[in-house]
Scaffold this motif. Sequence first.
Motif, PDB file in Angstrom:
ATOM      1  N   ILE A  63      22.345 -48.682  91.725  1.00  0.00           N
ATOM      2  CA  ILE A  63      21.912 -48.148  93.017  1.00  0.00           C
ATOM      3  C   ILE A  63      20.483 -48.634  93.228  1.00  0.00           C
ATOM      4  O   ILE A  63      19.644 -48.517  92.336  1.00  0.00           O
ATOM      5  CB  ILE A  63      21.956 -46.611  93.025  1.00  0.00           C
ATOM      6  N   THR A  64      20.237 -49.203  94.402  1.00  0.00           N
ATOM      7  CA  THR A  64      18.878 -49.634  94.721  1.00  0.00           C
ATOM      8  C   THR A  64      18.474 -49.044  96.069  1.00  0.00           C
ATOM      9  O   THR A  64      19.262 -49.118  97.018  1.00  0.00           O
ATOM     10  CB  THR A  64      18.771 -51.177  94.780  1.00  0.00           C
ATOM     11  N   PRO A  65      17.304 -48.454  96.145  1.00  0.00           N
ATOM     12  CA  PRO A  65      16.391 -48.194  95.044  1.00  0.00           C
ATOM     13  C   PRO A  65      16.953 -47.137  94.089  1.00  0.00           C
ATOM     14  O   PRO A  65      17.740 -46.292  94.492  1.00  0.00           O
ATOM     15  CB  PRO A  65      15.125 -47.704  95.723  1.00  0.00           C
ATOM     16  N   LYS A  66      16.527 -47.225  92.856  1.00  0.00           N
ATOM     17  CA  LYS A  66      17.060 -46.369  91.794  1.00  0.00           C
ATOM     18  C   LYS A  66      16.721 -44.903  92.055  1.00  0.00           C
ATOM     19  O   LYS A  66      15.561 -44.563  92.302  1.00  0.00           O
ATOM     20  CB  LYS A  66      16.471 -46.816  90.454  1.00  0.00           C
ATOM     21  N   PRO A  67      17.743 -44.020  91.991  1.00  0.00           N
ATOM     22  CA  PRO A  67      17.484 -42.594  92.225  1.00  0.00           C
ATOM     23  C   PRO A  67      16.848 -41.926  91.000  1.00  0.00           C
ATOM     24  O   PRO A  67      16.850 -42.488  89.896  1.00  0.00           O
ATOM     25  CB  PRO A  67      18.878 -42.023  92.489  1.00  0.00           C
TER      26      PRO A  67
ATOM     27  N   PHE B 112      24.378 -38.851 102.674  1.00  0.00           N
ATOM     28  CA  PHE B 112      22.957 -38.530 102.469  1.00  0.00           C
ATOM     29  C   PHE B 112      22.226 -39.714 101.840  1.00  0.00           C
ATOM     30  O   PHE B 112      21.137 -40.081 102.277  1.00  0.00           O
ATOM     31  CB  PHE B 112      22.830 -37.284 101.584  1.00  0.00           C
ATOM     32  N   HIS B 113      22.853 -40.311 100.821  1.00  0.00           N
ATOM     33  CA  HIS B 113      22.272 -41.506 100.197  1.00  0.00           C
ATOM     34  C   HIS B 113      22.052 -42.599 101.247  1.00  0.00           C
ATOM     35  O   HIS B 113      21.017 -43.262 101.266  1.00  0.00           O
ATOM     36  CB  HIS B 113      23.193 -42.053  99.100  1.00  0.00           C
ATOM     37  N   HIS B 114      23.050 -42.790 102.091  1.00  0.00           N
ATOM     38  CA  HIS B 114      23.002 -43.884 103.057  1.00  0.00           C
ATOM     39  C   HIS B 114      21.977 -43.634 104.176  1.00  0.00           C
ATOM     40  O   HIS B 114      21.175 -44.514 104.492  1.00  0.00           O
ATOM     41  CB  HIS B 114      24.393 -44.107 103.651  1.00  0.00           C
ATOM     42  N   TYR B 115      22.038 -42.451 104.781  1.00  0.00           N
ATOM     43  CA  TYR B 115      21.237 -42.205 105.980  1.00  0.00           C
ATOM     44  C   TYR B 115      19.859 -41.601 105.717  1.00  0.00           C
ATOM     45  O   TYR B 115      18.955 -41.796 106.517  1.00  0.00           O
ATOM     46  CB  TYR B 115      22.009 -41.323 106.961  1.00  0.00           C
ATOM     47  N   VAL B 116      19.707 -40.875 104.614  1.00  0.00           N
ATOM     48  CA  VAL B 116      18.415 -40.240 104.343  1.00  0.00           C
ATOM     49  C   VAL B 116      17.628 -41.034 103.310  1.00  0.00           C
ATOM     50  O   VAL B 116      16.489 -41.425 103.560  1.00  0.00           O
ATOM     51  CB  VAL B 116      18.598 -38.772 103.899  1.00  0.00           C
ATOM     52  N   TRP B 117      18.245 -41.286 102.148  1.00  0.00           N
ATOM     53  CA  TRP B 117      17.540 -42.025 101.108  1.00  0.00           C
ATOM     54  C   TRP B 117      17.609 -43.531 101.325  1.00  0.00           C
ATOM     55  O   TRP B 117      16.888 -44.282 100.690  1.00  0.00           O
ATOM     56  CB  TRP B 117      18.057 -41.650  99.727  1.00  0.00           C
ATOM     57  N   LYS B 118      18.519 -43.952 102.165  1.00  0.00           N
ATOM     58  CA  LYS B 118      18.664 -45.364 102.546  1.00  0.00           C
ATOM     59  C   LYS B 118      18.804 -46.294 101.331  1.00  0.00           C
ATOM     60  O   LYS B 118      18.199 -47.351 101.256  1.00  0.00           O
ATOM     61  CB  LYS B 118      17.499 -45.804 103.433  1.00  0.00           C
TER      62      LYS B 118
END
Length: 176
Positions: free
Chosen positions: A71-75, A157-163
């Motif tokens: 996953i980039t950027p790494k969570p 959430f990953h897609h739209y908030v953390w991008k």
Amino acid sequence: MRNKYTSLQITLHWLVFLLIVGAYCAMELKGFAPRSYRPLFNATHVTCGIGVFFLMIARLLVRIKYRAPQITPKPHPAITGISHLVHTIIYLMFIVLPILGFTTVYFKGSDWSVLGIPMPHAAEADEDREFAVKGYHQLIANMGYFVIGIHAFAALFHHYVWKDNTLLRMMPGKKD
């Protein structure tokens, strides 16, 4: 290193998704159908459930062979840990649910088949076991709504908030 899951993993993921939707819809909509159609809804539910079982086993074997893309950027490590927990629950849930469903029908003690293939059944019906196992099946299936919701919410959430690329890794289409 890959930035997407393999096409096999993506295909298995979305096939399982469609079968789970089919299984849930068959049970939820069964009550709205005329009684004469209910065996069709039951057969659809059972067939989808058996398909989920075999595809989840295949997904697990493929997942063991192919590591997840980064996953980039790494969570944060805590997020990664929660993700692993939710995925473990999903795998367990959708392997155990079909087993419980199969066992429920087994304890009915009557003839039944899947896609024309006769299935084993208890020599005599055991209503106590049937209802106990059915209760667990229904409980876990109802928990499935919550777990699936968390899974879908997290991907969005990953897609739209953390991008990050979490959602994109599992989307069909060309490789990035």
